[in-house]
Scaffold this motif. Structure first.
Motif, PDB file in Angstrom:
ATOM      1  N   ASN A 123       0.835  -1.041  -0.092  1.00 58.43           N
ATOM      2  CA  ASN A 123       0.059  -0.030   0.027  1.00 58.43           C
ATOM      3  C   ASN A 123       0.936   1.225   0.032  1.00 58.43           C
ATOM      4  O   ASN A 123       0.539   2.317   0.386  1.00 58.43           O
ATOM      5  CB  ASN A 123      -0.859   0.001   1.284  1.00 58.43           C
ATOM      6  N   GLY A 124       2.053   1.207  -0.315  1.00 56.76           N
ATOM      7  CA  GLY A 124       2.924   2.302  -0.414  1.00 56.76           C
ATOM      8  C   GLY A 124       2.595   3.344  -1.489  1.00 56.76           C
ATOM      9  O   GLY A 124       2.050   3.027  -2.497  1.00 56.76           O
ATOM     10  N   VAL A 125       3.033   4.502  -1.008  1.00 55.84           N
ATOM     11  CA  VAL A 125       2.901   5.798  -2.116  1.00 55.84           C
ATOM     12  C   VAL A 125       4.291   6.252  -2.351  1.00 55.84           C
ATOM     13  O   VAL A 125       4.998   6.533  -1.231  1.00 55.84           O
ATOM     14  CB  VAL A 125       2.024   6.753  -1.459  1.00 55.84           C
ATOM     15  N   CYS A 126       4.554   6.276  -3.685  1.00 54.80           N
ATOM     16  CA  CYS A 126       5.996   7.195  -3.976  1.00 54.80           C
ATOM     17  C   CYS A 126       5.600   8.301  -4.592  1.00 54.80           C
ATOM     18  O   CYS A 126       4.708   8.863  -4.945  1.00 54.80           O
ATOM     19  CB  CYS A 126       6.637   5.982  -5.036  1.00 54.80           C
ATOM     20  N   VAL A 127       6.796   9.193  -4.065  1.00 53.45           N
ATOM     21  CA  VAL A 127       6.859  10.537  -4.926  1.00 53.45           C
ATOM     22  C   VAL A 127       7.950  10.911  -5.612  1.00 53.45           C
ATOM     23  O   VAL A 127       9.184  10.555  -5.144  1.00 53.45           O
ATOM     24  CB  VAL A 127       6.321  11.626  -3.531  1.00 53.45           C
ATOM     25  N   THR A 128       7.648  11.670  -6.756  1.00 58.56           N
ATOM     26  CA  THR A 128       8.928  12.013  -7.454  1.00 58.56           C
ATOM     27  C   THR A 128       9.092  13.404  -7.439  1.00 58.56           C
ATOM     28  O   THR A 128       8.227  14.224  -7.620  1.00 58.56           O
ATOM     29  CB  THR A 128       8.921  11.449  -8.740  1.00 58.56           C
ATOM     30  N   LEU A 129      10.352  13.910  -6.982  1.00 61.08           N
ATOM     31  CA  LEU A 129      10.474  15.548  -6.695  1.00 61.08           C
ATOM     32  C   LEU A 129      11.423  15.748  -7.842  1.00 61.08           C
ATOM     33  O   LEU A 129      12.434  15.397  -8.098  1.00 61.08           O
ATOM     34  CB  LEU A 129      10.944  15.691  -5.227  1.00 61.08           C
ATOM     35  N   THR A 130      11.406  17.193  -8.103  1.00 64.74           N
ATOM     36  CA  THR A 130      12.351  17.921  -9.204  1.00 64.74           C
ATOM     37  C   THR A 130      12.757  19.356  -8.728  1.00 64.74           C
ATOM     38  O   THR A 130      11.876  19.774  -7.918  1.00 64.74           O
ATOM     39  CB  THR A 130      12.013  17.865 -10.593  1.00 64.74           C
ATOM     40  N   LEU A 131      14.041  19.636  -8.749  1.00 64.22           N
ATOM     41  CA  LEU A 131      14.421  20.971  -8.806  1.00 64.22           C
ATOM     42  C   LEU A 131      15.174  21.450  -9.830  1.00 64.22           C
ATOM     43  O   LEU A 131      15.876  20.759 -10.449  1.00 64.22           O
ATOM     44  CB  LEU A 131      15.350  21.152  -7.409  1.00 64.22           C
TER      45      LEU A 131
END
Length: 465
Positions: A179-187
């Motif tokens: 039930n995991g949730v992943c997040v992709t971040l950018t700068l």
């Protein structure tokens, strides 16, 4: 005193084979005038106008095997670049005359490296990434892309201009993953402001790991990354928007045999490995909708050597795409090959498989000594002093001989960028302001000049096969 080599028309220098950088280097070392001619920005622009697509000089790769060199040439003759040590840096990207690396270990930073000049610049990783990756409960995957940020640039001579870096990292919380949730971040980093902008992110169900694929730039504002499991991350540099795309015919992450590329029309493309052939797809946008269209099928059994596709399940992998040269890198049980898409010409690059392959696409032109970034290429003490009498003159001649010997040794080892720095310094010590070469002062100068008279300007220097 022998006369200097006669002026060589620029048109002849321009027509030396661009995929054999050693030819231009040899010509540039014959006299100061020729060395200056091939190092001017104007000459690089003329190369683009004449040859259009720049050649693939070689590739960087991120294998952990120390026996494998970090830079592998694909040129007609032996060629080397002093790439950063593969044990300390992971190659991420190369575009517009710059390669990008991420350091390994605890204290991480980014390294910008110009392959043809040797110039380096370090950039600290974003604080948000550095802080998050130290959390032991989180798993973080990172990659980045570099691009020229000059307005209206045609990318024929991007050196010393402004650039940007898009840093991407995916965060996954450790657990069973059900039930995991992943997040992709950018700068986004700008060399003009020397700072990172604000965080942007997108949530998704599965982690996106970027180990084997680099990025492609579509137009001037769309950057794409392909994750190891086949998902495509899109970043719009103009609107600062993130999106996730599925590849064509995508069914399962276990069937992810895709690699990102540019399509023939300059848009987003994808290669799909379907041994014994390769399918090329193009993303077509129609209004608010988009779809994948099969644009080409390459039948590899007609191109590759016998036995290269003998293991259907695992014998074929596309490792990279040379943006700007329209070349695909692929590995088989028979070794590493390139396929030039316009002609389907195949070339053998190496005899082993690699990972995380980053092609270097550029015209190579020798850099004048004054522009070399390595301090070892700087002027020797006393080189410009003309009032010190015989002792200073003797020291200068000795320094010139030492530099020339260093340059000659580097040439034998294939280190052309360093060789030009040493030898051009030597020529400045030997060459009067009027451009005449004091050939009697160096045995190699005599050999080069005599060889030019007999076999042309390049005949006196052995060519390594």
């Amino acid at each position: 005193m022998a006369a200097a080599p006669p002026p060589l028309p620029e048109e002849i220098l321009l027509r030396l084979p661009p995929d054999d950088p050693a030819c231009l280097l040899r010509a540039s070392l014959l006299c100061k005038a020729w060395g200056c001619a091939v190092s001017r920005p104007h000459f690089r622009r003329r190369l683009h106008e004449l040859h259009r697509a720049p050649p693939v000089l070689g590739f960087l790769h991120g294998c952990d095997d120390d026996r494998v060199p970090h830079f592998t040439p694909t040129t007609a003759s032996s060629f080397s670049l002093a790439a950063p040590d593969s044990r300390s840096w992971r190659a991420l990207d190369c575009r517009h005359g710059r390669a990008l690396f991420l350091s390994k270990g605890d204290a991480q930073e980014l390294l910008l490296w110009e392959p043809t000049t040797g110039a380096q610049q370090r950039v600290p990783v974003p604080f948000a990434y550095d802080d998050i990756r130290r959390d032991e409960e989180l798993t973080v995957y990172a990659t980045a892309a570099v691009f020229c940020a000059a307005d209206g640039c045609d990318h024929r001579d991007c050196f010393r201009g402004p650039f940007g870096v898009l840093f991407v990292f995916c965060v996954e919380q450790d657990g069973d993953g059900d039930n995991g949730v992943c997040v992709t971040l950018t700068l986004l980093y700008s060399s003009e402001t020397d700072c990172w902008d604000e965080l942007r992110w997108i949530f998704h169900d599965l982690p996106m790991c970027f180990t084997f694929s680099s990025s492609v730039l579509v137009g001037r504002s769309l950057l794409y990354f392909m994750s190891d499991d086949g998902f495509i991350l899109e970043y719009d540099l103009a609107r600062h928007r993130l999106a996730i795309l599925d590849p064509p015919n995508y069914e399962s992450i276990y069937d992810a045999r895709y690699n990102i590329m540019l399509a023939e029309d300059g848009g987003l493309g994808v290669s799909q490995e379907m041994n014994p052939h390769l399918k090329l797809w193009t993303r077509v946008i129609e209004g608010a909708d988009d779809r994948w269209v099969l644009s080409r099928v390459i039948y590899l059994q007609n191109l590759l050597p016998d036995g290269a596709l003998m293991e259907p399940a695992s014998s074929l992998y596309v490792l990279g795409f040379a943006e700007g040269a329209n070349v695909i890198f692929m590995t088989t049980v028979a070794g590493l090959f390139t396929i030039e898409l316009p002609s389907e010409r195949v070339r053998v690059c190496d005899d082993h498989g690699l990972c995380n392959l980053i092609p270097i696409v550029s015209f190579y032109t020798p850099v004048p000594r004054g522009e070399q970034k390595d301090p070892s290429f700087g002027p020797s003490e006393g080189a410009g002093d003309q009032e010190g009498g015989g002792e200073e003159e003797e020291n200068t001649v000795g320094q010139a001989h030492q530099l020339f010997d260093n340059g000659s040794n580097i040439i034998k080892e294939g280190g052309f960028v360093g060789a030009f720095g040493y030898t051009s310094h030597d020529l400045e010590n030997r060459v009067p302001p009027n451009g005449e070469v004091v050939l009697e002062s160096t045995d190699m100068g005599v050999a080069l000049y005599e060889a030019r008279e007999v076999t042309g300007p390049l005949g006196g220097v052995p060519k390594t096969a």
